[in-house]
Design a protein around this motif. Structure first.
Motif, PDB file in Angstrom:
ATOM      1  N   THR A 156      71.610  -8.027  49.393  1.00 28.21           N
ATOM      2  CA  THR A 156      71.028  -9.215  50.016  1.00 28.21           C
ATOM      3  C   THR A 156      72.010  -9.951  50.920  1.00 28.21           C
ATOM      4  O   THR A 156      71.609 -10.612  51.872  1.00 28.21           O
TER       5      THR A 156
ATOM      6  N   ASP B 267      63.333 -13.454  47.811  1.00 26.19           N
ATOM      7  CA  ASP B 267      63.772 -12.743  49.009  1.00 26.19           C
ATOM      8  C   ASP B 267      63.499 -11.249  48.892  1.00 26.19           C
ATOM      9  O   ASP B 267      64.376 -10.404  49.084  1.00 26.19           O
ATOM     10  N   VAL B 268      62.263 -10.923  48.532  1.00 27.09           N
ATOM     11  CA  VAL B 268      61.862  -9.526  48.392  1.00 27.09           C
ATOM     12  C   VAL B 268      60.502  -9.347  49.057  1.00 27.09           C
ATOM     13  O   VAL B 268      59.706 -10.293  49.141  1.00 27.09           O
TER      14      VAL B 268
ATOM     15  N   ASN C 152      64.311  -6.585  51.490  1.00 26.60           N
ATOM     16  CA  ASN C 152      64.440  -8.039  51.511  1.00 26.60           C
ATOM     17  C   ASN C 152      63.305  -8.673  52.300  1.00 26.60           C
ATOM     18  O   ASN C 152      62.837  -8.112  53.304  1.00 26.60           O
TER      19      ASN C 152
ATOM     20  N   SER D 139      71.094  -4.886  54.504  1.00 21.27           N
ATOM     21  CA  SER D 139      70.195  -5.756  53.748  1.00 21.27           C
ATOM     22  C   SER D 139      68.913  -5.023  53.388  1.00 21.27           C
ATOM     23  O   SER D 139      68.307  -4.356  54.232  1.00 21.27           O
ATOM     24  N   GLY D 140      68.497  -5.174  52.151  1.00 19.60           N
ATOM     25  CA  GLY D 140      67.272  -4.525  51.687  1.00 19.60           C
ATOM     26  C   GLY D 140      67.491  -3.175  51.050  1.00 19.60           C
ATOM     27  O   GLY D 140      66.591  -2.634  50.408  1.00 19.60           O
TER      28      GLY D 140
ATOM     29  N   PHE E 279      72.715 -18.663  48.124  1.00 20.40           N
ATOM     30  CA  PHE E 279      71.329 -18.227  48.000  1.00 20.40           C
ATOM     31  C   PHE E 279      70.553 -19.051  46.980  1.00 20.40           C
ATOM     32  O   PHE E 279      69.367 -18.809  46.754  1.00 20.40           O
TER      33      PHE E 279
END
Length: 277
Positions: free
Chosen positions: A270, A156-157, A98, A254-255, A238
């Protein structure tokens, strides 16, 4: 009488041969030849074997073990998250996570002329104040330094680069990268999925000497299983369309990856809520 003598003679001959064999074994030299770790790595590149495979049918035990090999823990100052090995090239390894996990990533490098060893990498990390540390921990508990390749605020990456000079061949052969379908994966409601939760081992590195096949490093050690609710749902929190699933998500996940039991990569963990969604 003749049969008796022949039997005794045969026994004596066998005993004599065995004695000669035992006496001669002290002078026998055996040699075993096999490919070096570097040769194995070269073959894996040639055959594209660093990518995880995708199976035609569900195999939970295999999937749970296989995807550990591409899962990493990420530390960026006080931020603790997860990532996946996106690609393994001949010069570097690419990690996806993320944006909100790695956007404040600080570039760390070993002092010029320092031999690249696990001890040197850990020493450099520990020489920094906790807020200034950014590093990767692989599933075997070993650490590496990475640089930020870039992030996307819309999706969001983000991606990190790890030079392969930090990863010796005898460790590299056990790592894997994501297998991505060119046309994407058809995701259906009620598809079975899972995600990993890791123990925050911070900068203690107490587990780096544990066997590569051990589940005790703390990385991808806990498995959360669930199922897809909506493959394509608009999530107001989001402000985008996302995969909505029933699956526990804890802080630090997360990620990380969401996978099915055939080895398909569905996407990135996420966010989550108190309902385990």
């Amino acid at each position: 009488m003749i049969i008796h003598d022949r039997t005794r003679l045969t026994g004596r001959l066998i005993s004599f041969i065995l004695i000669l064999f035992v006496l001669s074994t002290s002078t026998i030299q055996a040699y075993a030849y096999g490919p070096t770790d570097e040769e194995v790595v070269a073959s894996m590149y040639a055959l594209d074997l660093f990518k995880t495979s995708v199976r035609s049918s569900e195999d939970a035990a295999w999937a749970h073990d296989e995807m550990r090999h591409l899962t990493v823990q990420l530390h960026a100052g006080s931020t603790f998250g997860t990532g996946c090995i996106f690609r393994i090239d001949k010069e570097e390894l690419i990690i996806v996570s993320n944006r909100h996990v790695i956007e404040n990533w600080k570039t760390m490098q070993l002092p010029q002329g320092t031999e690249i060893t696990q001890e040197a990498i850990e020493g450099e990390i520990l020489s920094r104040a906790p807020a200034e540390r950014s590093y990767v921990i692989f599933y075997d508990g070993s650490a590496a330094l990475a640089t930020l390749a870039g992030v996307s605020y819309d999706a969001d990456v983000g991606f990190l680069r790890v030079p392969l000079s930090q990863i010796p061949a005898d460790r590299l052969i056990f790592l894997r990268s994501l297998s991505l379908e060119e046309d994407g994966v058809r995701i259906q409601p009620d598809d079975k999925i899972f995600a990993y939760e890791s123990t925050d081992i911070a900068a203690t590195f107490t587990s780096r000497n544990i066997s590569l096949h051990s589940g005790d490093t703390g990385i991808a050690q806990k498995i959360h299983e669930g199922s897809v609710i909506y493959p394509d749902a608009y999530i107001e929190q989001f402000s985008t369309t996302m995969l909505f699933a029933l699956c526990k998500a804890e802080a630090g996940m997360s990620g990380g990856g969401i996978f099915d039991l055939r080895g398909n990569y569905y996407g990135i963990v996420t966010g989550g809520n108190e309902k385990g969604e």
